[in-house]
Design an enzyme around this catalytic site. Sequence first.
Site, PDB file in Angstrom:
ATOM      1  N   SER A  75     -17.739   4.027 -17.507  1.00 42.09           N
ATOM      2  CA  SER A  75     -16.572   4.697 -16.920  1.00 42.09           C
ATOM      3  C   SER A  75     -15.905   5.656 -17.900  1.00 42.09           C
ATOM      4  O   SER A  75     -15.262   6.623 -17.475  1.00 42.09           O
ATOM      5  CB  SER A  75     -15.550   3.668 -16.454  1.00 42.09           C
ATOM      6  OG  SER A  75     -16.104   2.901 -15.419  1.00 42.09           O
ATOM      7  N   GLU A 126      -6.714   6.343  -9.296  1.00 50.38           N
ATOM      8  CA  GLU A 126      -7.943   5.549  -9.381  1.00 50.38           C
ATOM      9  C   GLU A 126      -7.845   4.222  -8.627  1.00 50.38           C
ATOM     10  O   GLU A 126      -6.902   3.454  -8.838  1.00 50.38           O
ATOM     11  CB  GLU A 126      -8.293   5.235 -10.848  1.00 50.38           C
ATOM     12  CG  GLU A 126      -9.638   4.524 -10.962  1.00 50.38           C
ATOM     13  CD  GLU A 126      -9.902   3.862 -12.310  1.00 50.38           C
ATOM     14  OE1 GLU A 126      -8.947   3.600 -13.053  1.00 50.38           O
ATOM     15  OE2 GLU A 126     -11.082   3.598 -12.605  1.00 50.38           O
ATOM     16  N   HIS A 177     -19.161  -5.675 -10.819  1.00 50.62           N
ATOM     17  CA  HIS A 177     -19.556  -6.439 -12.018  1.00 50.62           C
ATOM     18  C   HIS A 177     -19.606  -7.941 -11.714  1.00 50.62           C
ATOM     19  O   HIS A 177     -20.456  -8.653 -12.245  1.00 50.62           O
ATOM     20  CB  HIS A 177     -18.557  -6.207 -13.158  1.00 50.62           C
ATOM     21  CG  HIS A 177     -18.703  -4.879 -13.839  1.00 50.62           C
ATOM     22  ND1 HIS A 177     -19.781  -4.569 -14.630  1.00 50.62           N
ATOM     23  CD2 HIS A 177     -17.915  -3.778 -13.833  1.00 50.62           C
ATOM     24  CE1 HIS A 177     -19.644  -3.329 -15.097  1.00 50.62           C
ATOM     25  NE2 HIS A 177     -18.513  -2.826 -14.617  1.00 50.62           N
ATOM     26  N   ASP A 186     -17.112   7.468 -10.517  1.00 49.70           N
ATOM     27  CA  ASP A 186     -17.779   7.767 -11.783  1.00 49.70           C
ATOM     28  C   ASP A 186     -19.244   7.352 -11.747  1.00 49.70           C
ATOM     29  O   ASP A 186     -20.110   7.993 -12.327  1.00 49.70           O
ATOM     30  CB  ASP A 186     -17.039   7.094 -12.948  1.00 49.70           C
ATOM     31  CG  ASP A 186     -16.615   5.652 -12.648  1.00 49.70           C
ATOM     32  OD1 ASP A 186     -16.931   5.130 -11.561  1.00 49.70           O
ATOM     33  OD2 ASP A 186     -15.963   5.053 -13.519  1.00 49.70           O
ATOM     34  N   HIS A 187     -19.516   6.242 -11.009  1.00 49.20           N
ATOM     35  CA  HIS A 187     -20.863   5.670 -10.919  1.00 49.20           C
ATOM     36  C   HIS A 187     -20.813   4.572  -9.877  1.00 49.20           C
ATOM     37  O   HIS A 187     -19.729   4.189  -9.411  1.00 49.20           O
ATOM     38  CB  HIS A 187     -21.299   5.086 -12.273  1.00 49.20           C
ATOM     39  CG  HIS A 187     -20.294   4.118 -12.812  1.00 49.20           C
ATOM     40  ND1 HIS A 187     -20.085   2.864 -12.268  1.00 49.20           N
ATOM     41  CD2 HIS A 187     -19.363   4.254 -13.799  1.00 49.20           C
ATOM     42  CE1 HIS A 187     -19.107   2.272 -12.913  1.00 49.20           C
ATOM     43  NE2 HIS A 187     -18.630   3.090 -13.846  1.00 49.20           N
ATOM     44  N   HIS A 222     -23.604  -1.098 -14.129  1.00 48.94           N
ATOM     45  CA  HIS A 222     -23.626   0.095 -13.287  1.00 48.94           C
ATOM     46  C   HIS A 222     -25.063   0.485 -12.950  1.00 48.94           C
ATOM     47  O   HIS A 222     -25.996   0.016 -13.604  1.00 48.94           O
ATOM     48  CB  HIS A 222     -22.949   1.260 -14.030  1.00 48.94           C
ATOM     49  CG  HIS A 222     -21.613   0.902 -14.587  1.00 48.94           C
ATOM     50  ND1 HIS A 222     -21.074   1.489 -15.711  1.00 48.94           N
ATOM     51  CD2 HIS A 222     -20.706  -0.020 -14.179  1.00 48.94           C
ATOM     52  CE1 HIS A 222     -19.902   0.967 -15.962  1.00 48.94           C
ATOM     53  NE2 HIS A 222     -19.643   0.040 -15.060  1.00 48.94           N
TER      54      HIS A 222
END
Length: 374
Positions: A94, A265, A274, A312-313, A338
Amino acid sequence: MKTYIFQASIFFTLLFSFSSCSKKVYEINMIHESNSCVATMSKPKNVILMIGDGMGLSQITAGLIINNQQLNLEQFNNIGLHKSFSYDNLVTDSAAGATAFASGVKTYNGAIGVTPDTIAAKTLLEEAQDKGLETGLVVSSTIVHATPAAFIAHNRLRKNYEEIAVDVSNHTADVLIGGGKKFFDRRKDEQDLISKMESNGYEVKTFLDGDIQNLTLDPSKKILYLTADEDPLPVSQGRDYLVPATELALNRLNQSENGFFMMIEGSQIDWGGHANNSDYIVSEMIDFDHVIGKVLDFAKKDGNTLVVVTADHETGGYAILNGTTAEKIEPGFSSTYHSATMIPVFAYGPGSEDFRGIYQNTDINKKIKALMGW
Ligand code: MG
Ligand code: ZN
């Protein structure tokens, strides 16, 4: 004669209105209060970048399914894909992902607002401030966490939270909302960054002062509102500030004559990934989509606000498996980290057509700067 001229001018005004309304948003169309056309300009006045951390297509789809098959994201018409790779890894983290958006450089995983040589790279937030715009960050992680940090700090390592908090305190962003109070007032170096920011023109409030929507704030001061001592809670455990914090920030920043830049965000979609916890992903995804709805309402009314929503991913290598129903996702995960999959970009407002296609994550920075003339 006077009546005739008056009628003729109305006629030509209407003619002009209709012809300009049929065009796209690239010309300056100042049409007062007409139903279908609002004042639009080629250059956005305001930019709102929204990052759903770890929000890949499966995260979006899972949120869509559980939210009765609909999301505010469906209102976007200009959609692209970005390549999220970082400087040193096909799978970004990130910090590098946010630095790509903030500063337009591919950097190494872990880098906060610095190049691969650890040189500070100017961020969109700093660029906006230089140009006289107001600025804000609203997040559901700590305010010193990688994603917001990459817009307001420069550090060789994302874990240097106390150093990042010093950068935050040295900045003059107008609205800062997120967790991490302890990095400001209970530091190893015993600096009290809260007092420091108060003497620099901030009104500092925390979760201990009450919910953000119930606070009475001094409109002449900048705002730092710390939503938690460390990480804010997940939505499922009662966190509910992202929508009211966004509304407060929009109200504040919209007072600016020169426009504003804000990054919002949805931080914890990533944390659900995660944890390989599908319910966590879905609840954070739906919360972030509520915020998207509020931002779109603002942007539609305003007419001069560019909204870009992306991630971001992707996190978790998340999949929606056979057996999924309208009530319950049957999840699959291929990782607790990720993944490298391409990431959707949704854009609304003046210049949003530029976000169609497939491009690098750093191009999001370049497209915003080109549209703003920076
Ligand atoms: Mg993040
Ligand atoms: Zn992550």
